[in-house]
Design a protein around this motif. Structure first.
Motif, PDB file in Angstrom:
ATOM      1  N   GLN A 227       0.855  -1.193   0.000  1.00 30.81           N
ATOM      2  CA  GLN A 227       0.000   0.000   0.000  1.00 30.81           C
ATOM      3  C   GLN A 227       0.893   1.245   0.000  1.00 30.81           C
ATOM      4  N   SER A 228       1.359   1.640  -1.194  1.00 36.30           N
ATOM      5  CA  SER A 228       2.338   2.737  -1.256  1.00 36.30           C
ATOM      6  C   SER A 228       1.718   4.036  -0.757  1.00 36.30           C
ATOM      7  N   ASP A 229       2.552   4.836  -0.114  1.00 38.30           N
ATOM      8  CA  ASP A 229       2.091   6.103   0.448  1.00 38.30           C
ATOM      9  C   ASP A 229       1.482   7.005  -0.633  1.00 38.30           C
ATOM     10  N   ALA A 230       2.088   6.981  -1.813  1.00 33.41           N
ATOM     11  CA  ALA A 230       1.607   7.847  -2.891  1.00 33.41           C
ATOM     12  C   ALA A 230       0.169   7.479  -3.263  1.00 33.41           C
ATOM     13  N   ASP A 258      -8.607   4.630 -11.598  1.00 32.61           N
ATOM     14  CA  ASP A 258      -7.230   4.160 -11.800  1.00 32.61           C
ATOM     15  C   ASP A 258      -6.489   4.002 -10.475  1.00 32.61           C
ATOM     16  N   CYS A 259      -6.704   4.954  -9.599  1.00 34.62           N
ATOM     17  CA  CYS A 259      -6.027   4.894  -8.294  1.00 34.62           C
ATOM     18  C   CYS A 259      -6.471   3.650  -7.525  1.00 34.62           C
ATOM     19  N   CYS A 260      -7.783   3.406  -7.484  1.00 37.19           N
ATOM     20  CA  CYS A 260      -8.310   2.215  -6.806  1.00 37.19           C
ATOM     21  C   CYS A 260      -7.759   0.947  -7.442  1.00 37.19           C
ATOM     22  N   THR A 261      -7.683   0.954  -8.772  1.00 37.19           N
ATOM     23  CA  THR A 261      -7.223  -0.245  -9.477  1.00 37.19           C
ATOM     24  C   THR A 261      -5.768  -0.549  -9.113  1.00 37.19           C
ATOM     25  N   ARG A 262      -4.938   0.516  -9.037  1.00 33.39           N
ATOM     26  CA  ARG A 262      -3.537   0.293  -8.647  1.00 33.39           C
ATOM     27  C   ARG A 262      -3.493  -0.333  -7.246  1.00 33.39           C
ATOM     28  N   ARG A 263      -4.312   0.186  -6.357  1.00 31.67           N
ATOM     29  CA  ARG A 263      -4.316  -0.319  -4.987  1.00 31.67           C
ATOM     30  C   ARG A 263      -4.792  -1.777  -4.940  1.00 31.67           C
ATOM     31  N   ILE A 264      -5.862  -2.061  -5.650  1.00 27.93           N
ATOM     32  CA  ILE A 264      -6.438  -3.412  -5.607  1.00 27.93           C
ATOM     33  C   ILE A 264      -5.501  -4.419  -6.267  1.00 27.93           C
ATOM     34  N   ALA A 266      -2.321  -4.226  -6.349  1.00 30.21           N
ATOM     35  CA  ALA A 266      -1.220  -4.464  -5.415  1.00 30.21           C
ATOM     36  C   ALA A 266      -1.644  -5.446  -4.320  1.00 30.21           C
ATOM     37  N   MET A 267      -2.932  -5.402  -3.953  1.00 30.73           N
ATOM     38  CA  MET A 267      -3.419  -6.344  -2.935  1.00 30.73           C
ATOM     39  C   MET A 267      -3.241  -7.793  -3.379  1.00 30.73           C
ATOM     40  N   GLN A 268      -3.330  -8.001  -4.693  1.00 25.04           N
ATOM     41  CA  GLN A 268      -3.281  -9.366  -5.182  1.00 25.04           C
ATOM     42  C   GLN A 268      -1.956 -10.041  -4.828  1.00 25.04           C
ATOM     43  N   THR A 269      -0.845  -9.255  -4.777  1.00 25.64           N
ATOM     44  CA  THR A 269       0.437  -9.873  -4.413  1.00 25.64           C
ATOM     45  C   THR A 269       0.372 -10.398  -2.979  1.00 25.64           C
ATOM     46  N   VAL A 270      -0.316  -9.640  -2.100  1.00 20.11           N
ATOM     47  CA  VAL A 270      -0.450 -10.087  -0.713  1.00 20.11           C
ATOM     48  C   VAL A 270      -1.275 -11.370  -0.659  1.00 20.11           C
ATOM     49  N   GLU A 271      -2.348 -11.385  -1.443  1.00 20.42           N
ATOM     50  CA  GLU A 271      -3.216 -12.555  -1.422  1.00 20.42           C
ATOM     51  C   GLU A 271      -2.480 -13.784  -1.951  1.00 20.42           C
TER      52      GLU A 271
END
Lengths: 421, 421
Positions: A227-230, A258-264, A266-271
């Protein structure tokens, strides 16, 4: 006539069967996670595709659907494996609940092609398509929930609870993406909208908190790094914009999406990491249990078939018996010790399991209150959920607290008369 | 590719497997009840036999032992049946705990012949023999407890909880018989003795109360009828005598023993009735589940293999869709309805089961506190139990409340150093 030793081994074999079953279920949970992620992406694309009257994402939808289909095959294969194995290991009430969840979600997968055709033909409103995908995802998550609730090993159960909450949190994040995109594109910003947006934010935060509580250090670190600060700063900025009444702004809506998509994404790597951890833990536990069983068997092979019997009444007698001969008797690690050790270990596991499972109660309470509303007021599940959520928002209370009050008042609820009587 | 219908059926088959397993377990519980009763009688006779230096019950012990042996064979056969069936249906963590309890009690049964030889040879004190039988009975009751705790059907679970509490209450009554007989024969009556006596009375009353709460009207009536006013009046009169310091009185001790025996023997009719009810309920439930499965199969045979799929997204769309055509669609009872019905039924069962099982928590808390004491203070189980009971008596609190305080303070307990390090 079977000896105590056989039952010591039988108990261990039961555990191994349960672990094998858990390994299969965990594998399935991983596959469901990947399918849900792909469906969430397809939902996002379909939403924009419909909102732009077929203008955007027309090309990207095809490959995304192909990916969904491939992952769907893996999930279906996992379902089939569980069903084929059922007579060997599932048994009990838990298996019934898991299968019942699968029976619920399969018609949803069967109905996907028809849904996609209606989207192709632009026959649906964006919100309709989003709701349809959300219903399917909810059905898939219910399978994961049941897997977590039915796990018999506390460590694996912890990971499954973390996994379920992560997936559920991610789904709330996906719903927030769709909700915010529509809100910013339409530009209204009334109180009801703000409340619903806040509900989606709070729901996902609560899920991620449970996920954090039940995860190991490595996954937690990965989560924070992902969850990058940016991205988070941008997310909060856009949330703030959404909370104030702004005019319709297609560009802002796009930036939000787009912002939400980047965040979501990135979540996939955690999952994926959680899923790999789960698989590794299952393998480790199963291997450990098997090697312990082998050690048991070897040890027991060296003992007389009714060893332990002679000692059973020893401590009952010791209470009164003070002859030093009795007390001085040092015996090799006997069958009785092994049984006692096993029994204490099983008890400790069961206690720990109860603790882990308690974290799933919140959802069960909400489900129960929904069921009550459906029965008493003859509502659909979606309507019941909406009514509970509305009450929670009006009273500024948590959903689970409203659900709990409702269950406590169950006897006072009037029963709605049946229609067409 | 398996359809939702197959999983609807698979869920039902899981339930049937679990019911079959419960029927076998319930059968075993009945057999354990009969064996426990016979062992309680043998314990009473052995107690008097030893106290009278072989003078009394010398002739009656032989036939009683023969009865015990016959009933033991039935229990062992029941254990073996469970073990043989285990790969088909038990599975999961519960099976492991049940088997572990059996593994614990079998060495006790194996050790019975040696115990009896020592009693024949008058090598034991009466209290030693009583304690040895009590330990074996406790082991057998632990199997019944696990059966009640692992039951997956709430109605059957209720009966098993009633049965366990009845058996446990009866065992406290048996311990009171032995304790009172010794107390009246020896004639001391100090505070500690009175407290322990009161503890045995309160423990059995608590068990019988749970039994009453969980039983049907017929069994409850039988219970009240079985406890005749004359016997109860005599029992209370003798308890009162025991509570005041009286001189040693062999006749009074004998009158006490006979009065208790009449009461306990009368209890056996109630237990037989409970056991028959349990068997009938299992048969009824299994037959019902099988006929429902057959009805399912027939109904599903008339439906298209992927029925239900077309409707899955209907209500999600209805929320936004107001065309009257949609709302007017009356469909035959669909697969989706059946799945939803099954899922709600399973959820309701699971909720009810949690409620029934909560009544077993008290014992679990005490067991957990005992385990803690055993680990921290390196005590035997008997010593740990005695320590807890002593604390409860000193503080005039219930055993479970003391156990709960102890668990709450677990982190503050000093760990006793291991011996011979």
């Amino acid at each position: 006539m079977t000896s105590g030793l056989s039952f010591l081994i039988a108990a261990r074999r039961c555990e191994i069967d349960a672990l094998d079953q858990l390994a299969r279920t965990s594998e399935l949970v991983g596959a469901i996670g990947r399918l849900v992620h792909a469906l969430q992406r397809e939902r996002g694309m379909s939403n924009v595709f419909l909102a732009s009257h077929g203008g955007r994402f027309a090309d990207q939808r095809g490959p995304q659907i192909a990916e969904c289909l491939a992952l769907e095959q893996q999930v279906r294969a996992g379902f089939d494996r569980l069903e084929a194995e059922h007579h060997r290991a599932v048994g009990a009430g838990h298996g019934a609940r898991l299968f019942s969840r699968i029976a619920w979600v399969l018609p949803g997968l069967d109905a996907l092609p028809a849904l996609r055709r209606r989207i192709d033909a632009l026959e649906l409103q964006p919100a309709q398509a989003v709701a349809a995908f959300a219903k399917l995802v909810a059905g898939l998550l219910a399978v994961v929930f049941e897997a977590a609730d039915g796990a018999t090993d506390p460590e694996i159960s912890r990971l499954l609870v973390a996994m379920f909450n992560f997936m559920q949190g991610k789904e709330f994040a996906g719903q927030e993406r769709a909700f915010g995109a529509a809100a910013l594109a339409l530009g209204r910003g009334d109180d009801a909208q703000r409340q619903q947006w806040r509900h989606l934010i709070e729901s996902q935060e609560r899920c991620f908190q449970v996920f954090i509580d039940f995860s190991g250090d490595a996954v937690r670190t990965l989560w924070h790094d992902s969850q990058s600060d940016a991205v988070l700063a941008e997310l909060e900025r856009l949330r703030r914009k959404g909370a104030t009444s702004v005019p319709a702004d297609a560009l802002l809506s796009q930036a939000w999406f787009d912002c939400c998509t980047r965040r979501i994404d990135a979540m996939q790597t955690v999952e994926n990491c959680l899923s790999a951890d789960l698989r590794a833990l299952c393998d480790h536990k199963t291997a450990q249990a098997r090697s312990e069983l082998a050690a048991y068997r070897q040890l027991l092979g060296t003992l007389a078939p009714q060893a332990g019997g002679a000692l059973f009444f020893d401590d009952a007698q010791q209470a009164q018996d003070t002859t030093p001969a009795q007390l001085g008797r040092h015996l090799e690690r006997s069958v009785l010790d092994m049984v006692q050790e096993q029994s204490q270990r099983l008890q400790a596991m069961s206690d720990e399991l109860d603790t882990v499972r308690a974290s799933l109660n919140e959802r069960k309470i909400v489900e129960r209150a929904k069921g009550l509303l459906m029965a008493h007021r003859r509502l659909s599940e979606a309507e019941a959920h909406k009514m509970l959520r509305q009450t929670a928002m009006n009273q500024k209370r948590r959903l689970v607290d409203v659900a709990e009050s409702m269950l406590a008042m169950a006897d006072y609820l009037p029963l709605e008369p049946a229609p067409r009587r």
